[in-house]
Motif scaffolding. Structure first.
Motif, PDB file in Angstrom:
ATOM      1  N   ASP A   1     -16.681  10.202 -21.164  1.00  0.00           N
ATOM      2  CA  ASP A   1     -16.053   9.944 -22.467  1.00  0.00           C
ATOM      3  C   ASP A   1     -14.801   9.088 -22.332  1.00  0.00           C
ATOM      4  O   ASP A   1     -14.468   8.327 -23.237  1.00  0.00           O
ATOM      5  N   VAL A   2     -14.111   9.231 -21.207  1.00  0.00           N
ATOM      6  CA  VAL A   2     -12.871   8.493 -20.947  1.00  0.00           C
ATOM      7  C   VAL A   2     -12.813   8.179 -19.454  1.00  0.00           C
ATOM      8  O   VAL A   2     -13.125   9.041 -18.623  1.00  0.00           O
ATOM      9  N   VAL A   3     -12.420   6.969 -19.120  1.00  0.00           N
ATOM     10  CA  VAL A   3     -12.144   6.610 -17.720  1.00  0.00           C
ATOM     11  C   VAL A   3     -10.632   6.605 -17.537  1.00  0.00           C
ATOM     12  O   VAL A   3      -9.899   6.055 -18.364  1.00  0.00           O
ATOM     13  N   VAL A   4     -10.184   7.214 -16.452  1.00  0.00           N
ATOM     14  CA  VAL A   4      -8.748   7.323 -16.204  1.00  0.00           C
ATOM     15  C   VAL A   4      -8.420   6.759 -14.832  1.00  0.00           C
ATOM     16  O   VAL A   4      -9.134   7.001 -13.857  1.00  0.00           O
ATOM     17  N   SER A   5      -7.346   5.978 -14.766  1.00  0.00           N
ATOM     18  CA  SER A   5      -6.883   5.407 -13.493  1.00  0.00           C
ATOM     19  C   SER A   5      -5.385   5.660 -13.361  1.00  0.00           C
ATOM     20  O   SER A   5      -4.584   5.026 -14.053  1.00  0.00           O
ATOM     21  N   PRO A   6      -4.992   6.582 -12.454  1.00  0.00           N
ATOM     22  CA  PRO A   6      -3.569   6.854 -12.244  1.00  0.00           C
ATOM     23  C   PRO A   6      -2.962   5.992 -11.130  1.00  0.00           C
ATOM     24  O   PRO A   6      -1.903   6.308 -10.601  1.00  0.00           O
ATOM     25  N   SER A   7      -3.612   4.895 -10.780  1.00  0.00           N
ATOM     26  CA  SER A   7      -3.242   4.094  -9.614  1.00  0.00           C
ATOM     27  C   SER A   7      -1.801   3.591  -9.684  1.00  0.00           C
ATOM     28  O   SER A   7      -1.319   3.171 -10.743  1.00  0.00           O
ATOM     29  N   LEU A   8      -1.148   3.606  -8.537  1.00  0.00           N
ATOM     30  CA  LEU A   8       0.215   3.089  -8.453  1.00  0.00           C
ATOM     31  C   LEU A   8       0.232   1.567  -8.440  1.00  0.00           C
ATOM     32  O   LEU A   8       1.227   0.952  -8.863  1.00  0.00           O
ATOM     33  N   PHE A   9      -0.845   0.964  -7.945  1.00  0.00           N
ATOM     34  CA  PHE A   9      -0.900  -0.496  -7.861  1.00  0.00           C
ATOM     35  C   PHE A   9      -2.351  -0.929  -7.741  1.00  0.00           C
ATOM     36  O   PHE A   9      -3.107  -0.370  -6.953  1.00  0.00           O
ATOM     37  N   GLU A  10      -2.730  -1.923  -8.539  1.00  0.00           N
ATOM     38  CA  GLU A  10      -4.079  -2.493  -8.455  1.00  0.00           C
ATOM     39  C   GLU A  10      -3.982  -4.006  -8.321  1.00  0.00           C
ATOM     40  O   GLU A  10      -3.217  -4.661  -9.035  1.00  0.00           O
ATOM     41  N   GLY A  11      -4.782  -4.553  -7.415  1.00  0.00           N
ATOM     42  CA  GLY A  11      -4.867  -5.998  -7.307  1.00  0.00           C
ATOM     43  C   GLY A  11      -5.699  -6.603  -8.424  1.00  0.00           C
ATOM     44  O   GLY A  11      -5.570  -7.782  -8.748  1.00  0.00           O
ATOM     45  N   TYR A  12      -6.560  -5.805  -9.029  1.00  0.00           N
ATOM     46  CA  TYR A  12      -7.334  -6.183 -10.215  1.00  0.00           C
ATOM     47  C   TYR A  12      -7.724  -4.931 -10.994  1.00  0.00           C
ATOM     48  O   TYR A  12      -7.297  -4.722 -12.120  1.00  0.00           O
ATOM     49  N   GLY A  13      -8.543  -4.080 -10.387  1.00  0.00           N
ATOM     50  CA  GLY A  13      -8.995  -2.869 -11.058  1.00  0.00           C
ATOM     51  C   GLY A  13     -10.449  -2.982 -11.465  1.00  0.00           C
ATOM     52  O   GLY A  13     -10.775  -2.989 -12.656  1.00  0.00           O
TER      53      GLY A  13
ATOM     54  N   ARG B   1      -2.375   5.324  -2.720  1.00  0.00           N
ATOM     55  CA  ARG B   1      -2.137   4.308  -3.751  1.00  0.00           C
ATOM     56  C   ARG B   1      -2.857   4.614  -5.056  1.00  0.00           C
ATOM     57  O   ARG B   1      -2.409   4.208  -6.144  1.00  0.00           O
ATOM     58  N   LYS B   2      -3.965   5.330  -4.994  1.00  0.00           N
ATOM     59  CA  LYS B   2      -4.745   5.592  -6.202  1.00  0.00           C
ATOM     60  C   LYS B   2      -4.118   6.659  -7.101  1.00  0.00           C
ATOM     61  O   LYS B   2      -4.530   6.827  -8.249  1.00  0.00           O
ATOM     62  N   GLY B   3      -3.157   7.430  -6.604  1.00  0.00           N
ATOM     63  CA  GLY B   3      -2.384   8.318  -7.463  1.00  0.00           C
ATOM     64  C   GLY B   3      -3.103   9.533  -8.007  1.00  0.00           C
ATOM     65  O   GLY B   3      -2.690  10.090  -9.035  1.00  0.00           O
TER      66      GLY B   3
ATOM     67  N   GLU C   1       0.848  -1.196   0.000  1.00  0.00           N
ATOM     68  CA  GLU C   1       0.000   0.000   0.000  1.00  0.00           C
ATOM     69  C   GLU C   1       0.880   1.241   0.000  1.00  0.00           C
ATOM     70  O   GLU C   1       1.873   1.319   0.741  1.00  0.00           O
ATOM     71  N   ALA C   2       0.565   2.198  -0.842  1.00  0.00           N
ATOM     72  CA  ALA C   2       1.335   3.441  -0.901  1.00  0.00           C
ATOM     73  C   ALA C   2       1.087   4.264   0.359  1.00  0.00           C
ATOM     74  O   ALA C   2       0.037   4.174   0.994  1.00  0.00           O
ATOM     75  N   GLY C   3       2.061   5.080   0.720  1.00  0.00           N
ATOM     76  CA  GLY C   3       1.906   5.976   1.853  1.00  0.00           C
ATOM     77  C   GLY C   3       2.378   5.406   3.174  1.00  0.00           C
ATOM     78  O   GLY C   3       2.352   6.096   4.191  1.00  0.00           O
ATOM     79  N   LEU C   4       2.839   4.136   3.197  1.00  0.00           N
ATOM     80  CA  LEU C   4       3.346   3.541   4.413  1.00  0.00           C
ATOM     81  C   LEU C   4       4.799   3.952   4.642  1.00  0.00           C
ATOM     82  O   LEU C   4       5.558   4.154   3.690  1.00  0.00           O
ATOM     83  N   SER C   5       5.198   4.041   5.890  1.00  0.00           N
ATOM     84  CA  SER C   5       6.610   4.246   6.188  1.00  0.00           C
ATOM     85  C   SER C   5       7.344   2.939   5.905  1.00  0.00           C
ATOM     86  O   SER C   5       6.733   1.858   5.870  1.00  0.00           O
TER      87      SER C   5
END
Length: 350
Positions: free
Chosen positions: A250-262, A182-184, A103-107
């Motif tokens: 019109d467009v779906v955008v996902s800037p996620s750093l990591f997805e387990g599926y999406g 994590r979602k960016g 998960e993003a944002g963890l130390s």
């Protein structure tokens, strides 16, 4: 019919993909021959206190003797051995959406701790269910989980009507996901800051209570970029409202750093919407190459250029949208997901 307990931390009505997965399992597993009961664990996971662990151990101990325990990875990866052993002879199946320590944002200390506890916990599971082939391969390579003990049960996506979209002036962008590091989404804001010369509007849909400090920083970043009139943070919305937002996009955008599926990406495909996404985690596999444009996670410049292409080129949007629609018709349904999970549960039933 076999018996199972689905152990999930927090409120089952939480509007995220992982909780939606749990809700669908509760609804569909009986059709697949599994009598399933929900068991509510502490919302403090994956950072439980002593009282949370004591309560979890008590709930595992008091579950029906003949039941299989299907424990959501948000809790299971943080469970120490003494709590897991409270299950006694009841077999445990771990449901892993993505490793907690990634998960993003963890130390660094938090990440290392969670990676260690999850690796130890997975070694005690009778079986593991993952939501993507990517996560299966990751658990095999980095968590020493034998491949023959893993079942892949991708999230289901029900048929949907094809999105109507807008008129292209402006181009309506839609992003769906809880507002967490994590979602960016801060990377998306930076990318769109480069595209102020183009006609677009963005709506971000997702829970805003998971990381309040991050949400405040994101709002500040939007204001700093002068985009508050063009970017709307809609928060968590009803299923009817979300369907309407997909229909008008019109467009779906996902800037996620990591997805387990999406799951939001799959929903876009089901509606024939072109996608701009990162290749973070399983997202690279969820979105076919022809259905959109994919960029490396964390690369704001590449994200901006991909968005520029689909914002300015209506023909390209139509082509990728058609490919998305065709891919969406091949996605698994929730009944398929339930059958896969039921098969895994049967393999370990007492």
């Amino acid at each position: 019919m076999i018996e199972a307990c689905l152990c999930v931390p927090g409120d089952l009505d939480t509007p995220t993909g992982g909780y939606a997965y749990a809700r669908h399992l509760l609804a569909r597993l009986p059709e697949a021959g599994v009598k399933v009961s929900p068991v509510a664990l502490s919302a403090a996971f994956p950072h439980p206190g002593t009282a949370d662990l004591v309560d979890t151990a008590a709930k595992l101990t008091s579950s029906p003797e003949g039941a299989v325990l299907l424990i959501d990875g948000l809790a299971y990866g943080a469970l120490p051995m003494p709590v897991i052993s409270a299950a006694g002879r009841r077999p445990i199946v771990a449901l892993v959406h993505h490793p907690l320590g990634l998960e993003a944002g963890l130390s660094p200390d938090e990440a290392n701790h969670l990676l260690g506890t999850e690796r130890a916990a997975l070694a005690l599971a009778a079986h593991v269910v993952t939501t993507s082939r990517f996560t299966r391969d990751l658990l095999t390579a980095e968590f020493a989980v034998p491949a023959n003990l893993i079942t892949v049960a991708e999230p289901g996506t029900e048929p949907a009507r094809r999105a109507k979209g807008g008129n292209g002036d402006p181009v309506h962008l839609l992003a769906v996901g809880a507002l967490t590091p994590r979602k960016g989404f801060e990377i998306l804001v930076a990318a769109l800051e480069r595209l102020t010369d183009l006609p677009w509007k963005l709506t971000i849909v997702g829970a805003q209570d998971r990381a309040p400090g991050h949400v405040a920083a994101l709002r500040g970043r939007i204001v700093e970029a002068g985009l508050e009139a063009r970017i709307a943070l809609a928060g968590a919305v009803s299923a009817i409202r979300l369907d309407a937002l997909y229909d008008g996009a019109d467009v779906v955008v996902s800037p996620s750093l990591f997805e387990g599926y999406g799951m939001a990406l799959a929903e876009a495909l089901a509606r024939g919407l072109p996608v701009v996404s990162t290749t973070g985690g399983a997202a690279a596999d969820t979105v076919p190459d022809a259905a959109g444009l994919k960029v490396p996670p964390g690369d704001g410049l590449a994200l901006a250029e991909a968005l520029r292409v689909l914002i300015t080129d209506s023909t390209r949007r139509a082509m990728t949208g058609q490919a998305a629609w065709e891919a969406g018709q091949r996605l698994p349904r929730w009944s398929d997901t339930a059958r896969c999970v039921a098969k895994a549960l049967r393999q370990v039933q007492p």
